[in-house]
Design a protein around this motif. Structure first.
Motif, PDB file in Angstrom:
ATOM      1  N   VAL A  56       0.852  -1.188   0.000  1.00  0.00           N
ATOM      2  CA  VAL A  56       0.000   0.000   0.000  1.00  0.00           C
ATOM      3  C   VAL A  56       0.888   1.237   0.000  1.00  0.00           C
ATOM      4  CG1 VAL A  56      -1.873  -1.162   1.267  1.00  0.00           C
ATOM      5  CG2 VAL A  56      -0.123   0.131   2.518  1.00  0.00           C
ATOM      6  N   ASN A  57       0.269   2.375  -0.269  1.00  0.00           N
ATOM      7  CA  ASN A  57       0.887   3.670  -0.011  1.00  0.00           C
ATOM      8  C   ASN A  57      -0.104   4.493   0.790  1.00  0.00           C
ATOM      9  OD1 ASN A  57      -0.901   5.205  -1.784  1.00  0.00           O
ATOM     10  ND2 ASN A  57       0.213   4.272  -3.494  1.00  0.00           N
ATOM     11  N   PRO A  58       0.250   5.666   1.264  1.00  0.00           N
ATOM     12  CA  PRO A  58      -0.678   6.413   2.132  1.00  0.00           C
ATOM     13  C   PRO A  58      -2.018   6.723   1.480  1.00  0.00           C
ATOM     14  CG  PRO A  58       1.528   7.283   2.363  1.00  0.00           C
ATOM     15  CD  PRO A  58       1.590   6.296   1.250  1.00  0.00           C
ATOM     16  N   GLN A  59      -2.105   6.737   0.150  1.00  0.00           N
ATOM     17  CA  GLN A  59      -3.345   7.083  -0.536  1.00  0.00           C
ATOM     18  C   GLN A  59      -4.142   5.860  -0.987  1.00  0.00           C
ATOM     19  OE1 GLN A  59      -0.265   8.664  -1.575  1.00  0.00           O
ATOM     20  NE2 GLN A  59      -0.800  10.131   0.061  1.00  0.00           N
ATOM     21  N   THR A  60      -3.624   4.672  -0.802  1.00  0.00           N
ATOM     22  CA  THR A  60      -4.334   3.462  -1.225  1.00  0.00           C
ATOM     23  C   THR A  60      -5.684   3.372  -0.517  1.00  0.00           C
ATOM     24  OG1 THR A  60      -2.243   2.312  -1.586  1.00  0.00           O
ATOM     25  CG2 THR A  60      -4.213   0.949  -1.376  1.00  0.00           C
ATOM     26  N   MET A  61      -6.739   3.088  -1.280  1.00  0.00           N
ATOM     27  CA  MET A  61      -8.077   2.970  -0.705  1.00  0.00           C
ATOM     28  C   MET A  61      -8.271   1.555  -0.146  1.00  0.00           C
ATOM     29  SD  MET A  61      -9.057   5.992  -1.013  1.00  0.00           S
ATOM     30  CE  MET A  61     -10.728   5.839  -0.403  1.00  0.00           C
ATOM     31  N   ILE A  62      -8.814   1.494   1.059  1.00  0.00           N
ATOM     32  CA  ILE A  62      -8.993   0.240   1.787  1.00  0.00           C
ATOM     33  C   ILE A  62     -10.469   0.058   2.113  1.00  0.00           C
ATOM     34  CG2 ILE A  62      -8.394  -1.063   3.868  1.00  0.00           C
ATOM     35  CD1 ILE A  62      -6.052  -0.686   1.987  1.00  0.00           C
ATOM     36  N   ASP A  63     -10.945  -1.169   1.994  1.00  0.00           N
ATOM     37  CA  ASP A  63     -12.332  -1.507   2.321  1.00  0.00           C
ATOM     38  C   ASP A  63     -12.551  -1.344   3.828  1.00  0.00           C
ATOM     39  OD1 ASP A  63     -14.853  -2.544   2.634  1.00  0.00           O
ATOM     40  OD2 ASP A  63     -14.355  -4.565   1.960  1.00  0.00           O
ATOM     41  N   THR A  64     -13.469  -0.489   4.219  1.00  0.00           N
ATOM     42  CA  THR A  64     -13.801  -0.292   5.637  1.00  0.00           C
ATOM     43  C   THR A  64     -15.272  -0.573   5.920  1.00  0.00           C
ATOM     44  OG1 THR A  64     -14.078   2.076   5.208  1.00  0.00           O
ATOM     45  CG2 THR A  64     -11.946   1.368   6.073  1.00  0.00           C
ATOM     46  N   GLN A  65     -15.917  -1.269   4.974  1.00  0.00           N
ATOM     47  CA  GLN A  65     -17.336  -1.595   5.158  1.00  0.00           C
ATOM     48  C   GLN A  65     -17.459  -2.705   6.191  1.00  0.00           C
ATOM     49  OE1 GLN A  65     -20.042  -0.070   3.406  1.00  0.00           O
ATOM     50  NE2 GLN A  65     -21.154  -1.059   5.070  1.00  0.00           N
ATOM     51  N   GLY A  66     -18.149  -2.453   7.251  1.00  0.00           N
ATOM     52  CA  GLY A  66     -18.283  -3.447   8.307  1.00  0.00           C
ATOM     53  C   GLY A  66     -19.677  -4.011   8.395  1.00  0.00           C
ATOM     54  N   PRO A  67     -19.847  -5.089   9.149  1.00  0.00           N
ATOM     55  CA  PRO A  67     -18.773  -5.808   9.848  1.00  0.00           C
ATOM     56  C   PRO A  67     -17.986  -6.726   8.918  1.00  0.00           C
ATOM     57  CG  PRO A  67     -20.852  -6.900  10.245  1.00  0.00           C
ATOM     58  CD  PRO A  67     -21.172  -5.669   9.435  1.00  0.00           C
ATOM     59  N   LEU A  68     -16.738  -7.019   9.320  1.00  0.00           N
ATOM     60  CA  LEU A  68     -15.928  -8.000   8.616  1.00  0.00           C
ATOM     61  C   LEU A  68     -16.160  -9.337   9.298  1.00  0.00           C
ATOM     62  CD1 LEU A  68     -13.688  -8.907   6.676  1.00  0.00           C
ATOM     63  CD2 LEU A  68     -12.008  -8.120   8.350  1.00  0.00           C
ATOM     64  N   LEU A  69     -16.697 -10.310   8.521  1.00  0.00           N
ATOM     65  CA  LEU A  69     -17.020 -11.616   9.078  1.00  0.00           C
ATOM     66  C   LEU A  69     -15.881 -12.581   8.803  1.00  0.00           C
ATOM     67  CD1 LEU A  69     -20.748 -11.896   7.934  1.00  0.00           C
ATOM     68  CD2 LEU A  69     -19.843 -11.060  10.099  1.00  0.00           C
ATOM     69  N   TRP A  70     -15.471 -13.288   9.850  1.00  0.00           N
ATOM     70  CA  TRP A  70     -14.424 -14.306   9.716  1.00  0.00           C
ATOM     71  C   TRP A  70     -14.856 -15.510  10.542  1.00  0.00           C
ATOM     72  CZ3 TRP A  70     -10.658 -14.053   6.261  1.00  0.00           C
ATOM     73  CH2 TRP A  70      -9.688 -15.052   6.278  1.00  0.00           C
ATOM     74  N   GLY A  71     -15.465 -16.474   9.864  1.00  0.00           N
ATOM     75  CA  GLY A  71     -16.031 -17.602  10.589  1.00  0.00           C
ATOM     76  C   GLY A  71     -17.155 -17.109  11.486  1.00  0.00           C
ATOM     77  N   ARG A  72     -17.053 -17.447  12.760  1.00  0.00           N
ATOM     78  CA  ARG A  72     -18.063 -16.992  13.713  1.00  0.00           C
ATOM     79  C   ARG A  72     -17.733 -15.641  14.331  1.00  0.00           C
ATOM     80  NH1 ARG A  72     -16.449 -18.173  19.020  1.00  0.00           N
ATOM     81  NH2 ARG A  72     -14.548 -19.452  19.165  1.00  0.00           N
TER      82      ARG A  72
END
Length: 580
Positions: A316-332
């Motif tokens: 990444v770099n400081p301007q890279t867009m990151i997914d922040t849509q929650g919630p993030l599900l990981w198993g249970r």
């Protein structure tokens, strides 16, 4: 007719050997063997001595030191401990010990009554039992003041006697108590007693401080006494204002790892060190050093580690867009943010807004193996090697298996527990251009740089993100004018002893760097169970609790550190503003 017996020549028969001759022969053989063994032993001894002489002749000369024996004299000498400017933190003071020989007493009852008056902590009835029992000798007090010596003299009892003593004195009282630790008596006799370290640097450097050859050579620490006093005063006020049960603070040089100030509250007076608690939670004892021994989940202050590593790896770099849509599900498991921050945010805003979801997505790019290696390089996975007896007990708590869910939660400061000192050292490495540091309490003259864990470019980008957290994020109350503070907040729920987490108890942390344009110092402030109650609702997050305390510390300490504030000068239109 009788048969004739032939004649026998007796001279031809073998003569019987005498018994004495056999014994003499055996003795001769034994003597020869003993002489051979003795000769071999002498030869071996000569070879050993000759070899030792050859080794000594080829080695560097050094001061010979005799080995201690049970009959060795009791040495009460102990070197001073000073701060980085030579100011005394610990020294020895000549005093007296008081002992009794009951069989020499004239009036035991009066002696017991008068001693109980001079020393209110002694019981008259117990003294009288000792003075009138079968004991021939007993200690009354291990050390007493000159005024108390005179008062005991005035009793006029021949069975009360004095012995010379050296006592350890801490002239600043409770200041830097956890660092110094304290001292007590080891071997003792009537005329002298060993002064030995029982905790802190006193115990860690016990052999060096007791070395008679170095008794006139003070142990110089990296601490600055004035800054230590300012930190403890501000931390104590903040702890009271925020209704916290405990607090810790660390100020460290980012390049050398020198600890300029370190405090843990509540504290104690090492001149009257309290006994070790045998019941209850050890963390509630004033002897417990929260800065080193307190290992906690530190929360969002860990997020900069994931982002720094992703920058270093070119993910990444400081301007890279990151997914922040929650919630993030990981198993249970469900990972949420404190607020909804939108579907996407830049890497910089993931840090500024402190998004758990965004940080977890960045961690997925890194992977568990690389994450663990990077955190290990920052020194977060093993006890610190700071020069204190308590350091080995501050062992980080790590997951049994570094699974993918561990990867996610550790990225935002849950699932691994470390101490505030670990955090300070890791932030120093992030801020100083990317070289690991080892925390130290000794003044460093020409320290060697540590191994590189981050490139200078990634380090500068990370510091700029931390600066944005203070300028427009969760740590805005840390923006001390003129000192370009950068930092990150972290609020972690406290775990219950029975499992799970409390809903209303947190550890609030702030890890800051200043000045951001040329990082020189890192400051960590940690509050245990703070509650800010000035508003209509109680507030526990670090932005409202730990951050204001840290800001006041910087405001007080920065001028003492010789840092000049940058002042923006307001000017009329058409004239360029200059920063000093």
């Amino acid at each position: 007719m009788l048969a004739r017996v032939p004649k026998v020549d007796l001279s031809r028969l073998p003569r019987p050997r005498r018994k004495g001759a056999d014994s003499a022969e055996r003795a001769r053989v034994r003597a020869e063997r003993r002489l051979a063994v003795l000769g071999a032993m002498f030869a071996l001894a000569y070879l050993t001595v000759g070899g030792r002489m050859a080794v000594l002749a080829s080695s560097e000369p050094e001061e010979p030191r005799g080995a201690a024996t049970l009959d060795a004299p009791i040495l009460s000498t102990r070197a001073d401990i000073t701060d980085r400017e030579g100011r005394i933190l610990a020294t020895n003071l000549a005093t007296d010990a008081l002992y009794a020989q009951p069989r020499e007493m004239v009036d035991p009852a009066r002696a017991a009554r008068e001693l109980a008056r001079i020393f209110p902590d002694l019981e008259e009835a117990e003294l009288l039992r000792d003075f009138t029992g079968a004991r021939k000798f007993l200690w009354v007090r291990r050390q007493i003041s000159p005024e108390q010596v005179q008062a005991v003299h005035d009793i006029g009892e021949p069975g009360l006697l004095f012995g010379p003593r050296e006592m350890r004195l801490y002239p600043n009282g409770a200041l830097a108590a956890h660092i110094l630790g304290g001292a007590g008596y080891g071997r003792e006799g009537v005329d002298s007693a060993e002064v030995i370290g029982v905790a802190g640097v006193e115990r860690f450097f016990d052999a060096r401080l007791r070395d008679p050859v170095r008794q006139d050579e003070p142990l110089a620490l990296s601490l600055d006494l004035t800054i230590q006093a300012a930190m403890e005063e501000v931390l104590g006020g903040g702890m009271a204002l925020m209704n916290a049960k405990g607090a810790a603070g660390i100020l460290m040089d980012v390049r050398t790892g020198e600890i300029v100030a370190m405090a843990s509250l509540p504290d104690f007076d090492p001149n009257q060190r309290p006994p070790v608690a045998t019941k209850g939670d050890p963390g509630d004892s004033p002897l417990f050093n929260r800065a080193i021994q307190g290992v906690y989940e530190l929360g969002s202050v860990f997020k900069i580690f994931a982002v720094s590593q992703a920058l270093e790896l070119g993910l990444v770099n400081p301007q890279t867009m990151i997914d922040t849509q929650g919630p993030l599900l990981w198993g249970r498991f469900r990972i949420n943010d404190f607020h909804h921050y939108g579907a996407e945010n830049s890497v910089t805003d993931v840090i500024v807004k402190s998004s758990n979801v965004g940080t977890a997505h960045i961690a997925l790019m890194i992977g568990a193996a690389r994450q663990r290696e990077f955190l290990g390089g920052l020194g977060l996975l093993e006890p610190t090697h700071v020069e204190m007896a308590e350091a080995p007990t501050g062992r980080p708590l790590l997951p049994a298996q570094w699974s993918e869910i561990s990867l996610l939660t550790i990225s935002y400061g849950h699932g691994v527990s470390t101490s505030p000192l670990h955090l300070a050292a890791a932030y120093a490495a992030i801020a100083n251009g990317g070289t690991a540091v080892s925390p130290t309490l000794l003044r460093q003259e020409n320290p060697e740089p540590g191994p590189r864990v981050l490139s200078e470019q990634a380090s500068a980008q990370a510091v700029e993100m931390l600066r944005q957290v203070v300028a427009r994020g969760t740590a805005s109350l840390a923006d001390v004018p003129g000192y370009e503070v950068a930092g990150k907040t972290g609020t972690a729920d406290k775990p219950r002893p029975s499992g799970g987490y409390y809903d209303d108890k947190v550890i609030a942390n702030f890890a800051g760097v200043f000045p951001a344009s040329d990082p020189k110092y890192v400051l960590v402030v940690s509050l245990d169970e703070p509650v800010e109650t000035s508003g209509t609702e109680p507030r526990r997050t670090a932005g409202w609790t730990a951050v204001p305390v840290a800001a006041e510390m910087i405001r007080r300490a920065a001028p003492l550190l010789g840092l000049r504030p940058k002042v923006e000068v307001a000017v009329a239109d058409g004239v360029t503003a200059a920063a000093n």
